[in-house]
Design a protein around this motif. Sequence first.
Motif, PDB file in Angstrom:
ATOM      1  N   LEU A  22       0.890  -1.220   0.262  1.00 31.43           N
ATOM      2  CA  LEU A  22       0.124  -0.026   0.055  1.00 31.43           C
ATOM      3  C   LEU A  22       0.774   1.123  -0.007  1.00 31.43           C
ATOM      4  O   LEU A  22       2.028   1.374   0.531  1.00 31.43           O
ATOM      5  CB  LEU A  22      -0.925  -0.045   1.285  1.00 31.43           C
ATOM      6  N   MET A  26      -2.480   5.674  -2.587  1.00 32.54           N
ATOM      7  CA  MET A  26      -3.773   4.781  -2.629  1.00 32.54           C
ATOM      8  C   MET A  26      -4.730   5.026  -1.620  1.00 32.54           C
ATOM      9  O   MET A  26      -5.601   4.608  -1.846  1.00 32.54           O
ATOM     10  CB  MET A  26      -3.239   3.312  -2.605  1.00 32.54           C
ATOM     11  N   GLU A  77     -11.029  -1.899   1.072  1.00 31.05           N
ATOM     12  CA  GLU A  77     -10.029  -1.964   0.068  1.00 31.05           C
ATOM     13  C   GLU A  77     -10.468  -2.293  -1.256  1.00 31.05           C
ATOM     14  O   GLU A  77     -11.545  -2.990  -1.635  1.00 31.05           O
ATOM     15  CB  GLU A  77      -8.939  -3.236   0.184  1.00 31.05           C
ATOM     16  N   SER A 100      -3.843  -4.999  -5.036  1.00 28.85           N
ATOM     17  CA  SER A 100      -4.174  -3.676  -4.292  1.00 28.85           C
ATOM     18  C   SER A 100      -4.025  -2.286  -4.931  1.00 28.85           C
ATOM     19  O   SER A 100      -3.020  -2.085  -5.771  1.00 28.85           O
ATOM     20  CB  SER A 100      -3.168  -3.759  -3.162  1.00 28.85           C
ATOM     21  N   PHE A 103      -7.268   2.175  -0.548  1.00 36.17           N
ATOM     22  CA  PHE A 103      -8.259   1.745   0.637  1.00 36.17           C
ATOM     23  C   PHE A 103      -8.566   3.054   1.447  1.00 36.17           C
ATOM     24  O   PHE A 103      -8.125   4.212   1.348  1.00 36.17           O
ATOM     25  CB  PHE A 103      -7.016   1.120   1.542  1.00 36.17           C
TER      26      PHE A 103
END
Length: 198
Positions: A22, A26, A77, A100, A103
Amino acid sequence: MGFTSRAKMLQMGIDDLIWGRLTSGMAIEEGGSIAHSAYVHPRVEPELAFLLRRPLAGDVTAAEALPAVEAVAPALEIIDSRYRDFRFSLPAVIADNASSSGFVVGAWHSPYDDFSNLGMVMSIDGHAVQIGSSAAILGHPLRSLVAAARLSAAAGEPLQAGWTIMAGGATPAVWLKSGQHLSVEVERLGRAEFHVQS
């Protein structure tokens, strides 16, 4: 962390834990919005997040991991994939940063309040679309943190103080569409939410 619940393993046809990175880029402000056009074909899943107070690395037990946690919070997420229809092999999804992509974290709470089996409801526009429990995350979300400490240290990137660790989806992920409002309500921990713009 990824594939930490049986539901996610079955949904994606993967039977091993994975992890991704992460970044601050993000992070989405709680209650804020994302642009759907910034993603390929995003999905969202309900999670718990850990905030670390000190480094955590290697083969640790749950009893050793808990004192390293500053706080726990409800979270969502956003996952995305370069692979058509989210179909990939284990090496392929690892190469894609475990899908990923974003979030959102809600309010932080004491990690010493029991979070082993909390009801979780993810809703779109106020309608429940996934209902689960934090216990679906490896039987206890803390086990996900233990696994994260082991896997990240093995890769030469041990968990550091101040980092946010996402425990993994408690339910299958759902597709995101423009105009939606997403939220997760976690028993005793409150909610996290965001909007999807075009």
